[in-house]
Design a protein around this motif. Structure first.
Motif, short mmCIF file in Angstrom:
data_model
loop_
_atom_site.label_atom_id
_atom_site.label_comp_id
_atom_site.label_asym_id
_atom_site.label_seq_id
_atom_site.Cartn_x
_atom_site.Cartn_y
_atom_site.Cartn_z
N VAL A 1 0.86 -1.18 0.04
CA VAL A 1 -0.12 -0.10 0.03
C VAL A 1 1.03 1.16 -0.01
O VAL A 1 1.91 1.16 0.64
CB VAL A 1 -0.96 -0.03 1.33
CG1 VAL A 1 -1.71 -1.07 1.32
CG2 VAL A 1 -0.04 0.18 2.56
N PRO A 2 0.61 2.31 -0.58
CA PRO A 2 1.30 3.54 -0.47
C PRO A 2 1.54 4.03 0.82
O PRO A 2 0.82 3.95 1.84
CB PRO A 2 0.17 4.60 -1.28
CG PRO A 2 -0.62 3.72 -2.10
CD PRO A 2 -0.78 2.55 -1.31
N GLY A 3 2.99 4.18 0.94
CA GLY A 3 3.35 4.77 2.50
C GLY A 3 4.10 3.96 3.12
O GLY A 3 4.41 3.97 4.19
N LEU A 4 3.91 2.49 2.85
CA LEU A 4 4.40 1.20 3.41
C LEU A 4 5.92 1.30 3.34
O LEU A 4 6.60 1.47 2.07
CB LEU A 4 4.03 0.11 3.00
CG LEU A 4 4.38 -1.32 3.54
CD1 LEU A 4 4.21 -1.10 5.32
CD2 LEU A 4 3.91 -2.35 2.97
N ALA A 5 6.80 1.62 4.32
CA ALA A 5 8.17 1.38 4.20
C ALA A 5 8.90 -0.02 3.97
O ALA A 5 8.66 -0.72 5.21
CB ALA A 5 8.84 2.28 5.40
N GLY A 6 9.19 -0.37 3.21
CA GLY A 6 9.62 -1.88 2.98
C GLY A 6 8.63 -2.64 2.70
O GLY A 6 7.59 -2.36 1.88
N TRP A 7 8.51 -3.83 3.35
CA TRP A 7 7.66 -4.96 2.85
C TRP A 7 7.00 -5.49 4.44
O TRP A 7 7.68 -5.30 5.62
CB TRP A 7 8.00 -6.16 2.29
CG TRP A 7 8.52 -5.78 1.00
CD1 TRP A 7 9.61 -5.31 0.65
CD2 TRP A 7 7.77 -5.71 -0.11
NE1 TRP A 7 9.61 -4.92 -0.72
CE2 TRP A 7 8.64 -5.09 -1.22
CE3 TRP A 7 6.37 -5.77 -0.53
CZ2 TRP A 7 8.20 -4.93 -2.53
CZ3 TRP A 7 6.05 -5.50 -1.88
CH2 TRP A 7 6.65 -5.20 -2.78
N GLY A 8 5.81 -6.05 4.54
CA GLY A 8 5.34 -6.94 5.78
C GLY A 8 6.17 -8.12 5.82
O GLY A 8 7.11 -8.32 5.07
N GLN A 9 5.49 -8.76 6.84
CA GLN A 9 6.20 -10.17 7.02
C GLN A 9 5.83 -11.19 6.04
O GLN A 9 6.48 -12.25 5.85
CB GLN A 9 5.94 -10.65 8.44
CG GLN A 9 4.40 -11.45 8.42
CD GLN A 9 3.53 -10.54 8.42
OE1 GLN A 9 3.50 -9.38 8.45
NE2 GLN A 9 1.97 -11.15 8.37
N GLY A 10 4.89 -10.80 5.25
CA GLY A 10 4.27 -11.72 4.18
C GLY A 10 3.50 -12.94 4.84
O GLY A 10 3.44 -13.05 5.96
N THR A 11 2.86 -13.79 3.90
CA THR A 11 2.27 -14.98 4.11
C THR A 11 2.76 -16.10 3.47
O THR A 11 2.81 -15.90 2.07
CB THR A 11 0.93 -14.83 4.27
OG1 THR A 11 0.10 -15.97 4.91
CG2 THR A 11 -0.04 -14.49 2.93
N GLN A 12 3.18 -17.35 3.89
CA GLN A 12 3.72 -18.27 3.23
C GLN A 12 2.83 -19.12 2.26
O GLN A 12 1.82 -19.64 3.18
CB GLN A 12 4.67 -19.35 4.09
CG GLN A 12 5.17 -20.39 3.30
CD GLN A 12 6.18 -20.25 2.22
OE1 GLN A 12 7.35 -19.26 2.50
NE2 GLN A 12 6.07 -20.54 0.97
N VAL A 13 2.93 -19.48 1.20
CA VAL A 13 1.91 -20.35 0.52
C VAL A 13 2.60 -21.43 -0.07
O VAL A 13 3.89 -21.30 -0.67
CB VAL A 13 1.09 -19.50 -0.47
CG1 VAL A 13 0.50 -20.53 -1.67
CG2 VAL A 13 0.40 -18.52 -0.22
N THR A 14 2.24 -22.66 0.14
CA THR A 14 3.20 -23.78 -0.32
C THR A 14 2.24 -24.70 -1.02
O THR A 14 1.16 -25.19 -0.45
CB THR A 14 3.90 -24.55 0.84
OG1 THR A 14 4.73 -23.66 1.47
CG2 THR A 14 4.65 -25.77 0.23
N VAL A 15 2.24 -25.13 -2.36
CA VAL A 15 1.29 -25.71 -2.87
C VAL A 15 2.23 -27.18 -3.33
O VAL A 15 3.23 -27.20 -3.95
CB VAL A 15 1.18 -25.15 -4.34
CG1 VAL A 15 0.03 -25.88 -5.08
CG2 VAL A 15 0.59 -23.72 -4.08
N SER A 16 1.71 -28.28 -2.84
CA SER A 16 2.37 -29.51 -3.05
C SER A 16 1.92 -30.23 -4.30
O SER A 16 0.55 -30.02 -4.63
CB SER A 16 2.27 -30.48 -1.91
OG SER A 16 0.91 -30.51 -1.73
#
Length: 113
Positions: free
Chosen positions: A97-112
């Protein structure tokens, strides 16, 4: 300070679905562009989808109609519904989103497979 919290990732089999959420601490109703990115194993971070303040959406070619980005302005949250997941969709998904410094922690997606 703008903050985001991504959630909803997990481990799914190929063909499965996940719904990612991105909650922000700012009011998003007037923000023109909200984005989802991903970073896969050995790959650079890439844009997945964008939604404008009017609800117009755009997607990377690799999405091929499988994902849907949406936003709930009242909840200051955006979403990414992912269907027909493939192993190559594996990675960490981030919202921007605008104004966000860097990145959040994210969320891991794993597809087997």
């Amino acid at each position: 300070q703008v903050q985001v919290t991504e959630s909803g990732g997990g481990l799914v089999q190929a063909g499965g679905s996940l719904r990612l959420s991105c909650e922000t601490n700012i009011r998003i109703f007037s923000i023109s562009s909200l984005d989802w990115f991903r970073s896969g194993p050995g790959k650079e971070r890439e844009l997945v989808a964008t939604i404008s303040s009017t609800g117009a959406t755009s997607y990377a070619d690799f999405v091929e109609g499988r994902f849907t980005i949406s936003r709930d302005n009242a909840k200051n949250t955006m979403y990414l519904q992912m269907n027909s997941l493939k192993p190559e969709d594996t990675g960490v998904y981030y919202c921007a989103v605008p104004g966000l410094a860097g990145w959040g922690q994210g969320t891991q997606v794993t597809v087997s497979s």
